[in-house]
Design an enzyme around this catalytic site. Sequence first.
Site, short mmCIF file in Angstrom:
data_model
loop_
_atom_site.label_atom_id
_atom_site.label_comp_id
_atom_site.label_asym_id
_atom_site.label_seq_id
_atom_site.Cartn_x
_atom_site.Cartn_y
_atom_site.Cartn_z
N GLU A 150 8.50 -21.64 22.51
CA GLU A 150 9.21 -20.29 22.25
C GLU A 150 9.15 -19.53 23.61
OE1 GLU A 150 7.85 -18.71 18.33
OE2 GLU A 150 5.76 -19.30 19.24
N HIS A 201 1.89 -26.05 11.63
CA HIS A 201 3.39 -26.60 11.94
C HIS A 201 3.27 -28.14 12.64
CE1 HIS A 201 3.81 -22.63 10.58
NE2 HIS A 201 3.97 -22.08 11.86
N LYS A 243 4.11 -20.06 24.07
CA LYS A 243 4.77 -18.74 24.22
C LYS A 243 5.43 -18.70 25.70
CE LYS A 243 3.40 -17.10 19.95
NZ LYS A 243 4.41 -17.12 18.82
N ARG A 271 0.78 -1.04 -0.04
CA ARG A 271 0.01 0.05 -0.05
C ARG A 271 0.85 1.19 0.08
NH1 ARG A 271 -5.56 -0.68 3.00
NH2 ARG A 271 -6.53 1.39 2.44
N LYS A 315 11.93 -26.07 6.68
CA LYS A 315 13.24 -26.29 7.58
C LYS A 315 13.83 -27.54 7.27
CE LYS A 315 10.97 -23.96 11.48
NZ LYS A 315 11.89 -22.90 11.67
C1 BG6 Z 1 4.32 -18.65 13.01
C2 BG6 Z 1 3.64 -18.21 14.17
O1 BG6 Z 1 3.70 -19.36 12.13
O2 BG6 Z 1 5.51 -19.62 13.47
C3 BG6 Z 1 4.39 -17.63 15.27
O3 BG6 Z 1 2.45 -17.47 13.67
C4 BG6 Z 1 5.42 -18.31 15.60
O4 BG6 Z 1 3.45 -17.39 16.56
C5 BG6 Z 1 6.41 -18.78 14.43
O5 BG6 Z 1 6.23 -17.51 16.48
C6 BG6 Z 1 7.29 -19.89 14.92
O6 BG6 Z 1 8.25 -20.05 13.92
P1 BG6 Z 1 9.70 -20.64 13.88
O7 BG6 Z 1 10.45 -20.76 12.63
O8 BG6 Z 1 10.49 -19.40 14.60
O9 BG6 Z 1 10.03 -21.61 15.01
#
Ligand code: BG6
Length: 482
Positions: A211, A235, A333, A46, A177
């Site tokens: 994370e 994932h 998280k 945008r 990955k």
């Molecule tokens: C994303 C999520 O798909 O994957 C995030 O929306 C997350 O919340 C991220 O932090 C994690 O990816 P990676 O590659 O850092 O493990």
Amino acid sequence: MSQPCSNLLLFGATGDLSKRMLLPSLFGLDADGLLPDGLRIVATARSDMDTAAFRTLAAEALTQFIETERRVPATVARFLGRLAYVPLDANQPDGFAALAEAVGDTSNLAIFLSTAPSLFGPTIAGLAGAGLAGPGARLALEKPLGSDLASSRAINDAVAAAYPESRTFRIDHYLGKETVQNLLALRFGNALFEPLWNAAGIDHVQITIAETVGLEGRAGYYDGMGALRDMVQNHMLQLLALVAMEPPARFDPTSVRDEKVKVLRSLRPIDAASVDACSVRGQYGPGAIGGQPVKGYAEELGQASGIETFVALKAHVDNWRWKGVPFYLRTGKRLPERLSEIVIQFKAVPHSMFGEAPLKPNKLILSLQPDENIGLTLMAKAPGLDRDGLRLREVPLDIGINNAFADVRRRIAYERLLLDLIEGKQTLFVRRDEVEAQWTWIDAIRAGWDRAGVTAKPYAAGNWGPSAAIALTERDGVSWHD
Ligand code: BG6
């Protein structure tokens, strides 16, 4: 489709993903001579700026995200020379003509949509209206692709109206990955594991994606999704499918995705009757990460919320191979460390000839993050004369991928996925039937939570989720691999 494309059209080009991942990945490919010679990258978003200003933005992103020694000036200049920028408000159909003009040759075009889901519909309609959806155009879509089965179907229908499945590339960056593909190499490139890879040989499987980060300024998105939809739907279920699938006949898009979708459709539904036994929701409160105090989720968000930032599940794949084998999944998280791993816990030996000496069952541990590693735990004799009987100890057999392949640069997931998109290779992209099977399973869990009134239990930031997550496995005599 095997012709590499001559134009790459990048939507959302000024966004965070573009700066952190897409532009650095494209630069990395270009620096290694992997982009087709004449490939032009037409960027759009945008923001009202011209090509020169966008090249400055791209150069800054490279400075921030690429190591100095890789930023050879001539290579950077060549990369920036590929870039053009066209501002576009996707809600204004008229703007697409200028985009089509900038693209020019549409006979081999890759389009990457990294935009808000609300813009998918108008963008696809605009692309089609401007002649950018012809037989030479393929479309890649970045998540979130909906927030439940119904919304994901609506997006998929809008996409399908312009781009057939054979030209649709749904991204799950975990599939890019290295270790994820290493799982396939390990399973199907070695004769060692496959005979044991079933309910007779495996006790259970654990998949963890932990994370340390919190909301990261993504409140608007995250609070509407939560951990189940943000991480498990995509994932974690992809990892589970790769662990559990039957051996595909070939490493090609149809063979691999056919096998994955069978697994996803065999997941036993978790519903109102089983949510208590098979799921745990958590939300982080204040705590500490790496010794530093951090706020709780609600405080970061600025209001109370019922959304989960942690989820643990006990899943079953109801088929012959996996009868009775639990798959424990957890993600969250503000957990103590950044760690992604798959642990395959094999069965104990049927009889020990070593008397009382405790024997630990073998474990295969595939670490995705922070370091790529394949580890196998084995029982070995501890040195000594052992007058009172042999003493056995668990010892690791580790293959640090970084050491084993020290001379090879580790690539980020998007490098592989962008190159596959440019070359038209679909194996590592998610097919519509997979996404829909994933949502079907996830929607049932959410409906079960609603019906059974399952709320997110608090955990202090820096802990491995609520204590109920520990109880989830301990009930079965299993401990999480921390
Ligand atoms: C994303 C999520 O798909 O994957 C995030 O929306 C997350 O919340 C991220 O932090 C994690 O990816 P990676 O590659 O850092 O493990």
